[in-house]
Motif scaffolding. Structure first.
Motif, PDB file in Angstrom:
ATOM      1  N   PRO A 127     -10.441  -4.106 -10.091  1.00 11.63           N
ATOM      2  CA  PRO A 127      -9.837  -3.113  -9.045  1.00 11.63           C
ATOM      3  C   PRO A 127      -8.397  -3.440  -8.489  1.00 11.63           C
ATOM      4  O   PRO A 127      -7.969  -2.773  -8.027  1.00 11.63           O
ATOM      5  CB  PRO A 127     -10.952  -2.920  -8.134  1.00 11.63           C
ATOM      6  N   TYR A 128      -8.445  -4.710  -8.165  1.00  8.12           N
ATOM      7  CA  TYR A 128      -7.457  -5.311  -7.466  1.00  8.12           C
ATOM      8  C   TYR A 128      -5.993  -5.370  -8.329  1.00  8.12           C
ATOM      9  O   TYR A 128      -4.897  -5.747  -7.623  1.00  8.12           O
ATOM     10  CB  TYR A 128      -7.410  -6.600  -6.616  1.00  8.12           C
ATOM     11  N   CYS A 129      -6.199  -5.380  -9.858  1.00  4.02           N
ATOM     12  CA  CYS A 129      -4.994  -5.302 -10.657  1.00  4.02           C
ATOM     13  C   CYS A 129      -4.151  -4.303 -10.268  1.00  4.02           C
ATOM     14  O   CYS A 129      -4.726  -2.870 -10.549  1.00  4.02           O
ATOM     15  CB  CYS A 129      -5.449  -5.592 -11.871  1.00  4.02           C
ATOM     16  N   THR A 130      -2.861  -4.152 -10.405  1.00  4.01           N
ATOM     17  CA  THR A 130      -1.996  -3.093 -10.350  1.00  4.01           C
ATOM     18  C   THR A 130      -0.988  -3.303 -11.750  1.00  4.01           C
ATOM     19  O   THR A 130      -1.065  -4.133 -12.401  1.00  4.01           O
ATOM     20  CB  THR A 130      -1.000  -3.026  -9.055  1.00  4.01           C
ATOM     21  N   GLU A 131      -0.389  -2.095 -11.918  1.00  4.67           N
ATOM     22  CA  GLU A 131       0.337  -2.000 -12.903  1.00  4.67           C
ATOM     23  C   GLU A 131       1.596  -3.194 -13.214  1.00  4.67           C
ATOM     24  O   GLU A 131       1.616  -3.761 -13.942  1.00  4.67           O
ATOM     25  CB  GLU A 131       1.154  -0.640 -13.186  1.00  4.67           C
ATOM     26  N   GLU A 132       2.087  -3.519 -11.887  1.00  2.00           N
ATOM     27  CA  GLU A 132       2.833  -4.573 -11.857  1.00  2.00           C
ATOM     28  C   GLU A 132       2.239  -6.054 -12.297  1.00  2.00           C
ATOM     29  O   GLU A 132       2.971  -6.771 -12.850  1.00  2.00           O
ATOM     30  CB  GLU A 132       3.472  -4.366 -10.507  1.00  2.00           C
TER      31      GLU A 132
END
Length: 279
Positions: A65-70
Motif C-alpha cells: 500500500p505504501y508504494c507510489t507510481e513514482e
C-alpha cells in the motif's frame, strides 16, 4: 503495527504463482525481511488498451500500500526506461475512458495491496524484469528518495487534503470553459445538421424554437401543481359566499328531478309500445 517489509515470508526465494516471476524487494537498507513482487508480461487476446501496449507492459502483483507510481518507476527503471506506471485496486481488462487527472476531484486511492501496470519504452525492459535472478532484494525507500509511511504519510495526506480556494476556483473555471466550448461545438454541429437528410433520406426533428425541455419528473410535478391551483381557485370562486353554495345544491337537485321525470316519460312510452321488458 509491523514496520514495512517485515511481513512473515518463508525463508529463501518465494514460490511464484504459475506464469509469474519473483522480484524480491525491501523497504529500506535496514530492513532484512524481503517482500516479493510477482511479475509477468501483460498479454490479452485482443489489443484493446493502447495505454498498455503488448510486449512493452509488465503486470505486477502484490504491490504494498505504501508504494507510489513514482516509487515503482524508480524501482523498475533499473531494467529499462519506464514510460508510465498505473496503479489499480484490481486487474482490469480493456481500455477504459480515463478522466483528466485533477487534484481536487480525483478517485480515492486504494488502501490495501494493489496491482500495477509498468509500461517500458521497449520490450527489452519487460524481458529484463522477468529474467531477474538476483536474490538481493531491491530497495524501495532511500535517503534520496524516501517513501512516506506511518504518521509521516498521514501528515502528508492531511496537508494534501486541505483545499486551496484559489487553485480550486482556477480548476473549476478551466473545467467550465472547456465544457462551454464542448456544448457550443455540439450546438453548432446540430444547427448545421438541422433539416439535412441523412444517407437514407431521414430528417432529424429537433426541439429547436421551443422552450427548453424539463426532466419528465419535474415537468409532471409542475403540471400537477397547476391543476391543483386551478381547481382550488375554481372552488374558492364557486363557494365564496354561502348563498352560492346553497344555490349550487338547489340547481343540482333540480337537474336530478328533471332527469327523473324524463326517465319516467321514456318508460311510459316504451310500455305503450310494448317494448318494456323489465324481467
Amino acid at each position: 503495527m509491523a514496520a514495512p517489509g517485515k511481513r512473515h515470508e518463508r525463508s529463501g526465494r518465494a514460490a511464484a504463482p504459475l506464469g509469474f516471476a519473483v522480484i524480491p524487494v525491501k523497504f529500506s537498507e535496514k530492513h532484512q525481511s524481503p517482500h516479493y513482487l510477482y511479475v509477468k508480461e501483460h498479454k490479452v487476446r485482443e489489443e484493446k488498451d493502447h495505454n498498455r501496449p503488448q510486449n512493452n507492459t509488465l503486470f505486477v502483483l502484490n504491490v504494498p500500500p505504501y508504494c507510489t507510481e513514482e516509487c515503482l518507476s524508480r524501482l523498475f527503471s533499473g531494467f529499462g526506461s519506464v514510460q508510465s506506471v498505473e496503479l489499480c485496486e484490481k486487474p482490469t481488462l480493456g481500455e477504459k475512458k480515463k478522466l483528466p487527472k485533477t487534484k481536487f476531484f480525483g478517485a480515492k486511492k486504494p488502501l490495501g495491496f494493489q496491482v500495477a501496470y509498468v509500461v517500458f519504452k521497449s520490450p527489452a525492459g519487460v524481458q529484463a524484469a522477468k529474467s531477474v535472478s538476483t536474490d538481493e532484494p531491491l530497495v524501495l525507500s532511500s535517503n534520496k528518495y524516501p517513501v512516506l509511511t506511518g504518521i509521516q504519510k498521514w501528515i502528508a495526506d492531511y496537508a494534501a487534503s486541505i483545499v486551496n480556494p484559489v487553485e480550486l476556483k482556477t480548476e473549476v473555471d478551466t473545467f467550465m470553459q472547456a465544457y462551454d466550448k464542448k456544448i457550443a461545438k455540439e450546438e453548432e454541429k446540430a444547427e448545421k445538421e438541422d433539416g439535412v437528410p441523412d444517407e437514407e433520406g431521414w430528417v432529424k426533428v429537433t426541439r429547436k424554437g421551443r422552450k427548453p425541455g424539463l426532466p419528465r419528473t419535474e415537468a409532471a410535478n409542475l403540471r400537477a401543481l397547476e391543476r391543483e391551483k386551478r381547481k382550488r381557485a375554481r372552488k374558492e370562486l364557486l363557494n365564496f359566499y354561502a348563498w352560492q353554495h346553497h344555490e349550487t345544491k338547489r340547481e343540482h337537485i333540480a337537474q336530478l328531478r328533471k332527469k327523473f321525470e324524463e326517465d319516467k316519460q321514456k318508460i311510459a312510452l316504451m310500455r305503450a309500445q310494448r317494448k318494456f321488458r323489465p324481467y
